[in-house]
Design a protein around this motif. Sequence first.
Motif, short mmCIF file in Angstrom:
data_model
loop_
_atom_site.label_atom_id
_atom_site.label_comp_id
_atom_site.label_asym_id
_atom_site.label_seq_id
_atom_site.Cartn_x
_atom_site.Cartn_y
_atom_site.Cartn_z
N PRO A 180 22.21 39.06 17.01
CA PRO A 180 22.36 40.23 17.86
C PRO A 180 21.81 39.95 19.26
CG PRO A 180 20.56 40.55 16.33
CD PRO A 180 21.23 39.25 15.96
N LEU A 181 22.26 40.72 20.22
CA LEU A 181 21.74 40.65 21.57
C LEU A 181 20.32 41.19 21.56
CD1 LEU A 181 22.19 40.41 24.69
CD2 LEU A 181 23.02 42.77 24.60
N ARG A 182 19.39 40.45 22.12
CA ARG A 182 17.99 40.90 22.21
C ARG A 182 17.66 41.15 23.67
NH1 ARG A 182 17.76 37.21 17.93
NH2 ARG A 182 16.92 38.16 16.04
N LEU A 183 17.13 42.33 23.97
CA LEU A 183 16.79 42.61 25.34
C LEU A 183 15.60 43.53 25.46
CD1 LEU A 183 18.32 45.54 26.75
CD2 LEU A 183 20.03 44.40 25.40
N GLU A 184 14.89 43.38 26.58
CA GLU A 184 13.79 44.27 26.94
C GLU A 184 14.42 45.46 27.64
OE1 GLU A 184 10.41 43.88 26.56
OE2 GLU A 184 10.62 41.97 25.52
N THR A 185 14.11 46.67 27.22
CA THR A 185 14.72 47.84 27.82
C THR A 185 13.87 49.07 27.58
OG1 THR A 185 16.81 49.06 28.02
CG2 THR A 185 16.14 48.38 25.79
N THR A 186 14.29 50.17 28.16
CA THR A 186 13.60 51.44 27.99
C THR A 186 14.01 52.09 26.68
OG1 THR A 186 13.62 51.75 30.38
CG2 THR A 186 13.24 53.71 29.04
N VAL A 187 13.03 52.60 25.95
CA VAL A 187 13.27 53.27 24.68
C VAL A 187 12.83 54.72 24.83
CG1 VAL A 187 12.51 53.37 22.27
CG2 VAL A 187 13.07 51.17 23.31
N THR A 188 13.69 55.66 24.40
CA THR A 188 13.36 57.08 24.52
C THR A 188 12.86 57.70 23.23
OG1 THR A 188 15.63 57.76 24.08
CG2 THR A 188 15.01 57.39 26.38
N ALA A 189 13.13 57.05 22.10
CA ALA A 189 12.66 57.56 20.81
C ALA A 189 12.57 56.41 19.83
CB ALA A 189 13.60 58.62 20.26
N HIS A 242 25.12 45.62 32.63
CA HIS A 242 25.49 44.21 32.47
C HIS A 242 25.45 43.75 31.01
CE1 HIS A 242 21.08 44.00 32.81
NE2 HIS A 242 21.18 42.94 32.03
N SER A 243 24.77 44.49 30.14
CA SER A 243 24.71 44.13 28.72
C SER A 243 25.77 44.83 27.88
CB SER A 243 23.33 44.46 28.15
OG SER A 243 22.33 43.71 28.80
N ARG A 244 26.47 45.78 28.47
CA ARG A 244 27.46 46.57 27.72
C ARG A 244 28.79 45.84 27.51
NH1 ARG A 244 26.44 52.01 31.21
NH2 ARG A 244 24.20 52.04 30.81
N ILE A 247 29.57 44.92 23.93
CA ILE A 247 29.42 45.98 22.93
C ILE A 247 30.56 46.97 23.11
CG2 ILE A 247 27.92 47.78 22.03
CD1 ILE A 247 25.63 46.37 23.59
N SER A 248 31.27 47.28 22.06
CA SER A 248 32.38 48.21 22.14
C SER A 248 31.93 49.62 21.73
CB SER A 248 33.52 47.78 21.22
OG SER A 248 34.49 48.79 21.16
N PRO A 249 32.01 50.59 22.65
CA PRO A 249 31.65 51.96 22.28
C PRO A 249 32.64 52.56 21.29
CG PRO A 249 32.43 51.89 24.54
CD PRO A 249 32.35 50.46 24.05
N TRP A 253 26.48 54.55 19.62
CA TRP A 253 26.37 54.97 21.01
C TRP A 253 26.01 56.44 21.10
CZ3 TRP A 253 25.99 52.17 25.26
CH2 TRP A 253 26.44 50.86 25.23
N ILE A 254 25.11 56.76 22.01
CA ILE A 254 24.73 58.14 22.31
C ILE A 254 25.06 58.32 23.79
CG2 ILE A 254 22.85 59.80 22.43
CD1 ILE A 254 21.45 58.06 20.28
N GLY A 255 26.15 58.95 24.07
CA GLY A 255 26.62 59.02 25.45
C GLY A 255 27.08 57.65 25.90
N LYS A 256 27.06 57.40 27.20
CA LYS A 256 27.53 56.09 27.68
C LYS A 256 26.40 55.11 27.98
CE LYS A 256 27.65 56.98 32.57
NZ LYS A 256 28.08 56.24 33.71
N ASP A 257 25.15 55.58 27.97
CA ASP A 257 24.04 54.73 28.38
C ASP A 257 23.07 54.34 27.28
OD1 ASP A 257 24.94 54.79 31.02
OD2 ASP A 257 23.74 56.56 31.50
N TYR A 258 23.04 55.08 26.19
CA TYR A 258 22.04 54.87 25.14
C TYR A 258 22.68 54.53 23.81
CZ TYR A 258 18.67 56.64 28.43
OH TYR A 258 17.87 56.79 29.54
N MET A 259 21.96 53.77 23.00
CA MET A 259 22.49 53.32 21.72
C MET A 259 21.37 53.27 20.69
SD MET A 259 24.55 49.79 21.08
CE MET A 259 25.88 49.82 19.92
N ARG A 260 21.71 53.58 19.45
CA ARG A 260 20.77 53.40 18.34
C ARG A 260 20.71 51.90 18.05
NH1 ARG A 260 24.03 57.44 16.88
NH2 ARG A 260 23.12 59.51 16.84
N CYS A 261 19.51 51.35 18.08
CA CYS A 261 19.30 49.92 17.85
C CYS A 261 18.13 49.74 16.91
CB CYS A 261 18.99 49.21 19.17
SG CYS A 261 20.23 49.41 20.45
N LEU A 262 17.82 48.50 16.61
CA LEU A 262 16.64 48.16 15.82
C LEU A 262 15.63 47.43 16.68
CD1 LEU A 262 18.23 46.84 12.51
CD2 LEU A 262 17.14 49.05 12.89
#
Length: 95
Positions: free
Chosen positions: A15-24, A48-50, A53-55, A61-70
């Motif tokens: 999977p793609l691993r990235l440092e990003t902002t988490v809201t929950a 640039h990371s999207r 990933i296919s929405p 996907w939650i909206g166009k900017d956020y995604m449920r990830c692990l």
Amino acid sequence: MVEVPLDVPAANVEPLRLETTVTAVYRTGAGGKWSDDFVGVIAYIPPHSRRCISPLLYSAWIGKDYMRCLARVKDNKRSLRPFMASNDARMELEA
């Protein structure tokens, strides 16, 4: 560090691993037992990371900017310490 599922058919692709902002952050698991290795997160996915990933294929996907990830607990020990020490099933974080 979060892990984002990719839009590729091969099962052995990392999977793609990235440092990003988490809201929950929320507990994951099966059979009534929480996982000690992973937590679920709602993560901002930078534009640039999207590309990989296919929405349309992922209901994560939650909206166009956020995604449920692990997120791996061992890779995020310091930032996840308050959540893992709590008995909460979900914790909202300040954006």
